[in-house]
Structure formats: structure tokens, C-alpha cells
Design an enzyme around this catalytic site. Structure first.
Site, PDB file in Angstrom:
ATOM      1  N   ASP A  82       0.814  -1.216   0.000  1.00  0.00           N
ATOM      2  CA  ASP A  82       0.000   0.000   0.000  1.00  0.00           C
ATOM      3  C   ASP A  82       0.846   1.264   0.000  1.00  0.00           C
ATOM      4  O   ASP A  82       2.075   1.214   0.159  1.00  0.00           O
ATOM      5  CB  ASP A  82      -0.942   0.007   1.215  1.00  0.00           C
ATOM      6  CG  ASP A  82      -0.266  -0.530   2.485  1.00  0.00           C
ATOM      7  OD1 ASP A  82       0.934  -0.288   2.665  1.00  0.00           O
ATOM      8  OD2 ASP A  82      -0.951  -1.185   3.286  1.00  0.00           O
ATOM      9  N   ASP A  84      -7.505  -4.011  14.402  1.00  0.00           N
ATOM     10  CA  ASP A  84      -8.859  -4.376  13.983  1.00  0.00           C
ATOM     11  C   ASP A  84      -8.856  -5.481  12.929  1.00  0.00           C
ATOM     12  O   ASP A  84      -9.884  -5.762  12.302  1.00  0.00           O
ATOM     13  CB  ASP A  84      -9.619  -3.158  13.466  1.00  0.00           C
ATOM     14  CG  ASP A  84      -8.962  -2.501  12.254  1.00  0.00           C
ATOM     15  OD1 ASP A  84      -7.917  -3.004  11.786  1.00  0.00           O
ATOM     16  OD2 ASP A  84      -9.490  -1.477  11.777  1.00  0.00           O
ATOM     17  N   HIS A 103      -7.295  -5.668  10.040  1.00  0.00           N
ATOM     18  CA  HIS A 103      -7.181  -5.356   8.611  1.00  0.00           C
ATOM     19  C   HIS A 103      -5.789  -5.724   8.102  1.00  0.00           C
ATOM     20  O   HIS A 103      -4.804  -5.603   8.827  1.00  0.00           O
ATOM     21  CB  HIS A 103      -7.490  -3.879   8.329  1.00  0.00           C
ATOM     22  CG  HIS A 103      -6.417  -2.922   8.767  1.00  0.00           C
ATOM     23  ND1 HIS A 103      -6.497  -2.169   9.911  1.00  0.00           N
ATOM     24  CD2 HIS A 103      -5.238  -2.568   8.190  1.00  0.00           C
ATOM     25  CE1 HIS A 103      -5.424  -1.404  10.023  1.00  0.00           C
ATOM     26  NE2 HIS A 103      -4.632  -1.637   8.991  1.00  0.00           N
ATOM     27  N   GLU A 148      -9.756  -2.321   5.181  1.00  0.00           N
ATOM     28  CA  GLU A 148     -10.384  -2.020   6.452  1.00  0.00           C
ATOM     29  C   GLU A 148     -11.585  -2.936   6.716  1.00  0.00           C
ATOM     30  O   GLU A 148     -12.086  -3.594   5.802  1.00  0.00           O
ATOM     31  CB  GLU A 148     -10.834  -0.550   6.460  1.00  0.00           C
ATOM     32  CG  GLU A 148      -9.711   0.449   6.200  1.00  0.00           C
ATOM     33  CD  GLU A 148      -8.777   0.656   7.379  1.00  0.00           C
ATOM     34  OE1 GLU A 148      -8.589  -0.301   8.168  1.00  0.00           O
ATOM     35  OE2 GLU A 148      -8.222   1.754   7.522  1.00  0.00           O
TER      36      GLU A 148
END
Length: 280
Positions: free
Chosen positions: A75, A144, A146, A151
Site C-alpha cells: 500500500d 482491527d 485489517h 479495512e
């Protein structure tokens, strides 16, 4: 046959070393050359730094070359100048690429400042395909669950695309921007879950107590697009590498099971041996 393995090491440093030796061993056994490049997917963030340091050490010791390795990063932030100290271009060059013998033309990182962001994403997917796909995709996760910037709620068959970052991710990344939320980019280009799933092998690094609930979701519960890392339960060849702190939310019997089965994997001493070493 789908094989999901969990390798549990005592601490962050040992987990980083195990991961680095696994990557080293994979490259050496592949026997890359001018007409046969090993293709490696790479993450950013704080978790892989120890792994990168060990890989640099192996290279400087003459045990590992990246001359015939192509890399694809997961990314990049949108709108952050490439030379900004917190861009993932800067991260990769400062923490890894400038210390090894990789050809800069073979180190692929998404351009978050491209005039046409969708075209940039499409071109990235095309480059991966032209390289013959990813041999080993290394990833990390957020608290979380991801992976890359996929996400919670992301499609589990998604491809490289533009994503808006969740507030939890922005808060987690604020530490890299002097704690100022207004400086943290709110959008990024990211490989999709499907992009990573296409890799022949996936290794996910999970360390620290703050990632323990995410590891629990990844290992003990079902596949859920709200915890995108859970998709890799269905990948034919996945290894989760973690430290003891990251196992705090797992059931005792889960930890015991994987420690017994993990003992059948290569030990640190057996990894990153000379060409021709055996694997099981």
C-alpha cells in the site's frame, strides 16, 4: 489441500528472526536467476522492521542476494509526497531497499500521487500478473484485523484500489505524524484481499498484546469481512507468525495444539541454510 499454520515464538525479536529466515530460505531454495525471479510481497509498519533488519544482516553477511527478486508493496498513502519521511516509499528505501542489492526497477510501490489513481491500481495488478504472480506475500495486520489497508467491511475478493481509512487506522498511524490527526492521510492505495489471496504462499506477522484479539479473530472464529485477515484461513498455504503476547486471547488448547504442530516445522537453526537444504 489448505494448510494454515501458526508459529508461536517467545518474543518479537525471535518472531522477526524466524520470519526473516523463512523468507531467506524460500528465496535460496527457489534458485532465482536472470530468467527466473522470486516475487515477494512486502508490508510496512512497525511489525516488519525486525524482519527487515535480519534480512539486511543476511545480505551483508553474503548469505542472501536480492538481485533476482521482484517486490510488490501492499500500500501507499494518497497525496503524501514520495519523499515525505512517512511515505511508504521512504519507509521501504530507508529501512530495507537501500541496504540490499535489489534493482530499483524491481521494487514496485504504488504511486499515491498518480494523476489517475484507478489506472495506477490497474497497472499494479498487471505488473504482478506479468511477474508471474507473488511467490510469497508477507503481511502485517492492524488491531482491527485489517491486512494492508483492507479495512473492516472490505470485500474478501477485492483487488488493488483506492480506500478511505477507518478512524481506528488513522488513530493508530497518528504516532508517525507527531500525534496530529490532521496530518494523517485519510486515503490510501492498497492491494486487495483477493490480490494477496492469489499469492502462492502468505506469511502474516502478528506481534504484541494489542494484536491479540485480531489473532483470535483470525484463527479461532470464522471467515468474516469485518476482520479481513480471517480470509487467510481459506488460503492453501498460510503461516501466521506471532509472539507469545499476541496469543493472549487464544484458548489454551489452541495454543497447545499449534505449539505441538509447530514443533514439526523448521527450527531457527534449520532455516536459511545453504542451497539445497530440505524442508518439510
Amino acid at each position: 489441500m489448505t494448510i494454515m499454520r501458526l508459529v508461536i515464538l517467545d518474543n518479537y525479536d525471535l518472531a522477526s528472526e524466524w520470519a526473516a529466515k523463512y523468507i531467506c530460505n524460500r528465496i535460496i531454495q527457489f534458485k532465482p536467476g536472470q530468467d527466473k525471479y522470486f516475487t515477494l510481497g512486502l508490508p510496512t509498519g512497525s511489525t516488519p522492521l525486525g524482519c527487515y533488519k535480519k534480512l539486511i544482516e543476511y545480505h551483508k553477511n553474503g548469505d542472501l542476494s536480492f538481485k533476482y527478486v521482484k517486490t510488490f508493496n501492499m500500500d501507499e498513502y494518497v497525496g503524501l509526497p514520495r519523499n515525505h519521511p512517512e511515505s511508504y516509499h521512504s519507509y521501504m528505501w530507508n529501512n530495507f531497499f537501500k541496504h540490499i542489492d535489489i534493482d530499483p526497477n524491481n521494487a514496485h510501490i504504488l504511486d499515491g500521487n498518480a494523476a489517475d489513481l484507478q489506472a495506477e491500481c490497474d497497472a499494479f495488478e498487471k505488473k504482478i500478473k506479468e511477474a508471474g504472480g507473488i511467490d510469497l506475500f508477507v503481511g502485517g495486520i492492524g488491531p482491527d484485523g485489517h491486512i494492508a489497508f483492507n479495512e473492516p467491511g472490505s470485500s474478501l475478493v477485492s483487488r488493488t484500489r483506492l480506500k478511505t481509512l477507518a478512524m481506528d487506522t488513522i488513530l493508530a498511524n497518528a504516532k508517525y505524524f507527531d500525534g496530529d490527526l490532521s496530518k494523517v492521510p485519510t486515503m490510501a492505495l492498497t492491494v486487495g484481499v483477493g490480490t494477496v489471496m492469489d499469492a502462492r504462499e502468505v506469511m502474516i506477522l502478528i506481534t504484541g498484546a494489542h494484536k491479540a484479539f485480531a489473532l483470535y479473530k483470525a484463527i479461532e472464529e470464522g471467515v468474516n469481512h469485518m476482520w479481513t485477515v480471517s480470509a487467510f484461513q481459506q488460503h492453501p498455504q498460510t503461516i501466521f507468525v506471532c509472539d507469545e503476547d499476541a496469543t493472549l486471547e487464544l484458548r489454551v488448547k489452541t495454543v497447545k495444539y499449534f505449539k505441538v504442530s509447530g514443533s514439526k516445522l523448521l527450527t531457527n537453526d534449520e532455516l536459511c541454510q545453504a542451497e539445497g537444504s530440505s524442508k518439510s
